[in-house]
Design a protein around this motif. Structure first.
Motif, PDB file in Angstrom:
ATOM      1  N   TRP A  63       0.820  -1.210   0.000  1.00  0.00           N
ATOM      2  CA  TRP A  63       0.000   0.000   0.000  1.00  0.00           C
ATOM      3  C   TRP A  63       0.853   1.258   0.000  1.00  0.00           C
ATOM      4  O   TRP A  63       1.657   1.482   0.910  1.00  0.00           O
ATOM      5  N   ALA A  64       0.692   2.108  -1.023  1.00  0.00           N
ATOM      6  CA  ALA A  64       1.355   3.411  -1.092  1.00  0.00           C
ATOM      7  C   ALA A  64       0.325   4.487  -0.785  1.00  0.00           C
ATOM      8  O   ALA A  64      -0.704   4.575  -1.465  1.00  0.00           O
ATOM      9  N   ALA A  65       0.604   5.322   0.208  1.00  0.00           N
ATOM     10  CA  ALA A  65      -0.404   6.291   0.648  1.00  0.00           C
ATOM     11  C   ALA A  65       0.248   7.503   1.292  1.00  0.00           C
ATOM     12  O   ALA A  65       1.444   7.520   1.596  1.00  0.00           O
ATOM     13  N   ASP A  66      -0.586   8.512   1.512  1.00  0.00           N
ATOM     14  CA  ASP A  66      -0.196   9.725   2.221  1.00  0.00           C
ATOM     15  C   ASP A  66      -0.517   9.534   3.708  1.00  0.00           C
ATOM     16  O   ASP A  66      -1.633   9.169   4.063  1.00  0.00           O
ATOM     17  N   VAL A  67       0.472   9.785   4.554  1.00  0.00           N
ATOM     18  CA  VAL A  67       0.256   9.644   5.993  1.00  0.00           C
ATOM     19  C   VAL A  67       0.461  10.978   6.716  1.00  0.00           C
ATOM     20  O   VAL A  67       0.694  11.015   7.924  1.00  0.00           O
ATOM     21  N   SER A  68       0.349  12.081   5.970  1.00  0.00           N
ATOM     22  CA  SER A  68       0.545  13.401   6.575  1.00  0.00           C
ATOM     23  C   SER A  68      -0.750  13.987   7.129  1.00  0.00           C
ATOM     24  O   SER A  68      -0.752  15.094   7.665  1.00  0.00           O
ATOM     25  N   GLU A  69      -1.859  13.264   6.977  1.00  0.00           N
ATOM     26  CA  GLU A  69      -3.146  13.738   7.479  1.00  0.00           C
ATOM     27  C   GLU A  69      -3.177  13.762   9.002  1.00  0.00           C
ATOM     28  O   GLU A  69      -2.572  12.914   9.666  1.00  0.00           O
ATOM     29  N   LYS A  70      -3.917  14.715   9.563  1.00  0.00           N
ATOM     30  CA  LYS A  70      -4.065  14.767  11.013  1.00  0.00           C
ATOM     31  C   LYS A  70      -4.894  13.602  11.535  1.00  0.00           C
ATOM     32  O   LYS A  70      -4.848  13.290  12.724  1.00  0.00           O
ATOM     33  N   GLY A  71      -5.633  12.962  10.641  1.00  0.00           N
ATOM     34  CA  GLY A  71      -6.389  11.778  11.020  1.00  0.00           C
ATOM     35  C   GLY A  71      -5.561  10.513  11.026  1.00  0.00           C
ATOM     36  O   GLY A  71      -6.073   9.439  11.346  1.00  0.00           O
ATOM     37  N   PHE A  72      -4.283  10.629  10.676  1.00  0.00           N
ATOM     38  CA  PHE A  72      -3.368   9.496  10.751  1.00  0.00           C
ATOM     39  C   PHE A  72      -2.607   9.581  12.072  1.00  0.00           C
ATOM     40  O   PHE A  72      -1.865  10.531  12.307  1.00  0.00           O
ATOM     41  N   ASN A  73      -2.799   8.592  12.931  1.00  0.00           N
ATOM     42  CA  ASN A  73      -2.160   8.599  14.246  1.00  0.00           C
ATOM     43  C   ASN A  73      -1.558   7.222  14.501  1.00  0.00           C
ATOM     44  O   ASN A  73      -2.223   6.324  15.013  1.00  0.00           O
ATOM     45  N   PHE A  74      -0.306   7.069  14.111  1.00  0.00           N
ATOM     46  CA  PHE A  74       0.341   5.760  14.253  1.00  0.00           C
ATOM     47  C   PHE A  74       0.471   5.361  15.717  1.00  0.00           C
ATOM     48  O   PHE A  74       0.279   4.197  16.071  1.00  0.00           O
ATOM     49  N   LYS A  75       0.788   6.330  16.572  1.00  0.00           N
ATOM     50  CA  LYS A  75       0.938   6.011  17.989  1.00  0.00           C
ATOM     51  C   LYS A  75      -0.336   5.418  18.558  1.00  0.00           C
ATOM     52  O   LYS A  75      -0.300   4.454  19.334  1.00  0.00           O
ATOM     53  N   GLU A  76      -1.479   5.977  18.178  1.00  0.00           N
ATOM     54  CA  GLU A  76      -2.758   5.470  18.668  1.00  0.00           C
ATOM     55  C   GLU A  76      -3.254   4.275  17.858  1.00  0.00           C
ATOM     56  O   GLU A  76      -4.256   3.649  18.199  1.00  0.00           O
ATOM     57  N   GLY A  77      -2.566   3.988  16.752  1.00  0.00           N
ATOM     58  CA  GLY A  77      -2.901   2.808  15.967  1.00  0.00           C
ATOM     59  C   GLY A  77      -4.121   2.962  15.082  1.00  0.00           C
ATOM     60  O   GLY A  77      -4.828   1.980  14.831  1.00  0.00           O
ATOM     61  N   LEU A  78      -4.364   4.184  14.568  1.00  0.00           N
ATOM     62  CA  LEU A  78      -5.588   4.409  13.810  1.00  0.00           C
ATOM     63  C   LEU A  78      -5.382   5.501  12.757  1.00  0.00           C
ATOM     64  O   LEU A  78      -4.664   6.479  12.982  1.00  0.00           O
ATOM     65  N   ALA A  79      -6.054   5.323  11.607  1.00  0.00           N
ATOM     66  CA  ALA A  79      -6.077   6.338  10.559  1.00  0.00           C
ATOM     67  C   ALA A  79      -7.511   6.494  10.078  1.00  0.00           C
ATOM     68  O   ALA A  79      -8.116   5.529   9.601  1.00  0.00           O
ATOM     69  N   VAL A  80      -8.069   7.698  10.225  1.00  0.00           N
ATOM     70  CA  VAL A  80      -9.468   7.954   9.892  1.00  0.00           C
ATOM     71  C   VAL A  80      -9.596   9.301   9.185  1.00  0.00           C
ATOM     72  O   VAL A  80      -8.670  10.118   9.204  1.00  0.00           O
ATOM     73  N   VAL A  81     -10.772   9.528   8.578  1.00  0.00           N
ATOM     74  CA  VAL A  81     -11.064  10.803   7.911  1.00  0.00           C
ATOM     75  C   VAL A  81     -12.363  11.350   8.498  1.00  0.00           C
ATOM     76  O   VAL A  81     -13.455  11.066   7.990  1.00  0.00           O
ATOM     77  N   PRO A  82     -12.297  12.112   9.587  1.00  0.00           N
ATOM     78  CA  PRO A  82     -13.523  12.634  10.204  1.00  0.00           C
ATOM     79  C   PRO A  82     -14.357  13.435   9.213  1.00  0.00           C
ATOM     80  O   PRO A  82     -13.819  14.140   8.351  1.00  0.00           O
ATOM     81  N   GLU A  83     -15.670  13.295   9.324  1.00  0.00           N
ATOM     82  CA  GLU A  83     -16.562  14.048   8.443  1.00  0.00           C
ATOM     83  C   GLU A  83     -16.374  15.551   8.622  1.00  0.00           C
ATOM     84  O   GLU A  83     -16.396  16.321   7.668  1.00  0.00           O
TER      85      GLU A  83
END
Length: 381
Positions: free
Chosen positions: A254-274
């Motif tokens: 998987w190639a993706a952008d992880v610069s979003e504020k909804g990407f939180n590796f420490k918390e173990g989650l990546a989401v896109v809030p509405e």
């Protein structure tokens, strides 16, 4: 893909990762496994931009596991990196310095190495790793060499390639032409052949509106330095291919952008809030990683706009090894990273389906994992 994170080099078995919760204190999220595939220990790319090799080798290791081969085999990421650097340098010089050069790369590099140069085990070649991988000094020297050559208006001495290799050898060591492994002698090519990996088995998938669907095009991202083509599909097929692959036992590079504020590796989650992140309260931002939330509806137009505005860039490579659902039935991808194990997921995290749809630049999958009707539309046999 260039993203890196400094961390301790720790190894972790996938079996040690709880697959029914995020493991974050106070989290109300509960995940049920739909499908989970085998993968080897989480690695740490250290202070390098070589995520594409770590995720690509992890993907190929899981391909071996799926085929009942390669037990306890850790493929060398740095062998691939060592083989790609000279090719990127030649390309940069031929393009008069108007091409990308650096640590970044993509999954086509992994497949190119498999096809042309083979593969080797980590125990055979580790790229001179000591406490952690760090290519900063080496990269500075290499970049200065190719920039000078790329900007040259005179005759270029062909022996520059020997000097370039000399720097690589000083920092990484020369890649082996022959080696012994488990009592047998191999070349990297014969080793890859014995593993049964076929470079022609893998295809790259994306979904953008600036090129026709059900066709191929050269993906316009800087690290696609060798201009590899991807298959372009509509959003429904884009998601369906990924889900079909996972439910049938195939993993995904998987190639993706992880610069979003909804990407939180420490918390173990990546989401896109509405709700836009800047419009969220402090509690809303915190709870976005602690409980199921309403996420944006990702359309082809939304996805394309983010790509055109450089909000979505090809900055990290990862390995999707599973599919889960939360207590509300919403699906998430289980992702293996290469930033060590110092997060709540022990090196893994969950990416929501909207995040995958929104922030993916491309992904690589075994062509046998494609639904038959989609493969037919794309002309893939």
């Amino acid at each position: 893909m260039k993203n890196w994170m400094m961390g301790a080099i720790m190894l972790c078995s996938t079996a040690a990762f709880a697959q029914t919760a995020t493991n974050v204190e106070g989290s109300k999220l509960q995940f049920t496994t739909i499908k989970n595939m085998d993968a080897y220990d989480v690695q740490n790319q250290g202070r390098t931009g070589t995520c594409w090799s770590f995720s690509g080798m992890s993907f190929l290791e899981s391909e071996l596991l799926r085929n009942g081969k390669g037990k306890d085999l850790n493929l060398s990421e740095m062998y691939v990196v060592r083989k790609m650097y000279p090719l990127k340098a030649v390309n940069y010089v031929r393009m008069h310095g108007k091409a990308n050069f650096g640590e970044g790369g993509g999954f086509p590099d992994d497949i190119l190495c498999l096809r042309e140069y083979g593969l080797v085990p980590q125990t055979v070649y580790d790229g001179n790793r000591q406490k952690t991988y760090n290519h900063a000094e080496m990269e500075t020297l290499l970049e200065s060499m190719v920039k000078e050559l790329g900007n040259s208006n005179g005759v270029i001495n062909p022996t520059w390639k020997n000097a370039f290799d000399g720097v690589l050898n000083a920092y990484m060591g020369d890649a082996p032409a022959k080696f012994d492994y488990n009592g047998k002698s191999y070349t990297p090519q014969s080793f890859a052949k014995e593993l049964g990996l076929n470079a022609d088995d893998y295809v790259l998938i994306t979904s953008f509106t600036h090129h026709p669907y059900n066709s191929q095009f050269v993906l316009e991202v800087p690290d696609n330095w060798n201009w590899e083509k991807v298959y372009n599909v509509d959003m429904n097929d884009f998601t369906n291919i990924a889900e079909n692959a996972l439910t049938n036992g195939y993993t995904i590079a998987w190639a993706a952008d992880v610069s979003e504020k909804g990407f939180n590796f420490k918390e173990g989650l990546a989401v896109v809030p509405e709700k836009d992140w800047n419009d969220m309260s402090a509690d809303e931002k915190k709870n976005a990683f602690l409980e199921p939330i309403q996420e944006k509806n990702i359309t082809a137009e939304v996805r394309q706009k983010a790509f055109d505005n450089f909000e979505t860039q090809d900055d990290h490579g990862m390995h999707i090894v599973g599919l889960v659902k939360d207590q509300n039935g919403k699906k998430y991808f289980r992702v293996k990273n290469s930033w060590g194990t110092e997060n709540f997921g022990k090196g893994y995290f969950y990416a929501s389906e909207p995040y995958f749809q929104y922030k993916t630049t491309s992904y690589m999958v075994n062509k046998k994992a494609l639904p038959a009707d989609i493969a037919k539309k794309l002309g893939i046999k």
